[in-house]
Design a protein around this motif. Structure first.
Motif: not given
Length: 367
Positions: A248-259
């Motif tokens: 399961v990979s994450v990208g820049r799309g988590i920037s609004k709430d990284v944690e």
């Protein structure tokens, strides 16, 4: 070193693979390289040979035959128990000078990245580092270009009798792919990125037919400039991306709430029995450590399930995961390139979708 002429190409024959072992155990890259070497050896019509160095490792050599090796050359000495550049380079270069293989493959591990350049310099031959694709047969190479490049391959004047190893690797930070050849010297040498080549199924019958030869080693303490006093293992646990069935990979799309984004990815991965990866943007931003990176400049993976959350799908990232069996992408941008390789695409906010996925998978597991 004795006189070694490596410009008479007809003197060289055979595909060799350096088979790395640590504490008497073969490494996963060995099986991948032997499998790829089998393909190259068949294209050339030659023998595939594994080279195994260590102390008391003859017993594990036959296993390599199950993945395609015709023979394994075992170099044993107490001085080879722990890897040192000088010892391994001398022993293997002596063997290459004597038997003259035309191709020599090394895994791009920490040891392989150290060993291969020293060998190439001693043998006065070329080395292409960090390869992601290998070909010898020109027809196969043209088909590879047809599906993975923008070149007009039909307009080129191909030499279909060419036996040079075509070594493809990312260049200019992963923005393009370059193919390197070594037309004047032998052996052609390449280090290959772990996790890129597909491992063949183990064949017990072939393992039984593999010829294991114990080679006479000429090595003295005076040949070594360094000595291993102690091996200290790192205590920090690194994520095993290349061996995981689910990533399961994450990208820049988590920037609004990284944690929260990383926490959701971790929870989803835990439910599915997988691990968490990240795009280069995530690693460069310091949100995850480098061992989580998927892509040309990170790890190449091909799990059973790959879930991309908030990853746009730049070419560098796609090259590192597009061979996954099932790809699920979640992204708010309907035009995101990740959807070009996805088997299932969800165009929505990952912070809304992932909790629903977690609950759905939990319900399925409960049933």
């Amino acid at each position: 070193m004795s006189e070694f002429v490596n410009t008479n190409l007809s003197d060289f024959k055979g595909v060799w693979v350096f088979c790395e072992q640590r504490e008497g155990k073969l490494m996963p890259t060995d099986y991948e390289l032997i499998s790829e070497g089998r393909k190259l050896a068949d294209e050339l019509g030659v023998t595939l040979t594994g080279v195994l160095c260590g102390d008391g490792v003859e017993g594990i050599a036959g296993e390599l035959g199950g993945y395609g090796a015709d023979e394994v050359l075992v170099c044993e000495s107490p001085l080879l128990k722990d890897y040192t550049t000088d010892a391994y380079a001398k022993v293997i270069c002596d063997l290459i000078e004597e038997r003259k293989p035309e191709v020599f493959l090394v895994g791009a591990t920490n040891i392989g990245r150290d060993l291969a350049p020293r060998m190439a310099a001693r043998l006065h031959t070329g080395l292409c580092a960090d390869c992601t694709h290998l070909d010898i047969d020109v027809k196969n190479y043209v088909e590879f270009l047809r599906g993975n490049s923008t070149l007009d391959v039909d307009a080129a004047n191909w030499d279909y009798e060419n036996r040079d190893l075509k070594m493809t690797r990312p260049a200019f930070g992963g923005h393009l792919m370059a193919t390197i050849i070594c037309p004047r010297f032998r052996p052609c040498m390449a280090t290959v990125r772990p996790g890129v080549m597909k491992k063949l199924p183990f064949d017990a019958e072939k393992a039984g037919k593999c010829r294991v030869e114990k080679v006479q080693v000429s090595l003295a303490a005076g040949d070594m400039k360094t000595r291993v006093l102690e091996v200290v293992k790192e205590t920090r646990k690194l994520v095993d991306l290349t061996g995981a069935d689910v990533v399961v990979s994450v990208g820049r799309g988590i920037s609004k709430d990284v944690e929260k984004g990383i926490a959701l990815a971790e929870e989803l991965a835990e439910v599915l029995g997988g691990v968490v990866g990240g795009s280069r943007a995530v690693i460069d931003s310091g949100w995850m450590t480098a061992d989580h990176q998927v892509g040309q400049t990170g790890k190449t993976v091909h799990p059973r399930i790959y879930i991309a959350l908030g990853i746009s799908g730049a070419i560098q990232h796609k090259a590192g995961m597009q061979e996954s069996e099932n790809i699920i992408a979640v992204n708010k941008n309907a035009d995101a390139p990740i959807f070009e390789v996805a088997d299932y695409g969800i165009c929505d906010d990952l912070f809304k979708v992932v909790p629903e996925m977690i609950e759905a998978f939990k319900e399925m597991k409960a049933k």
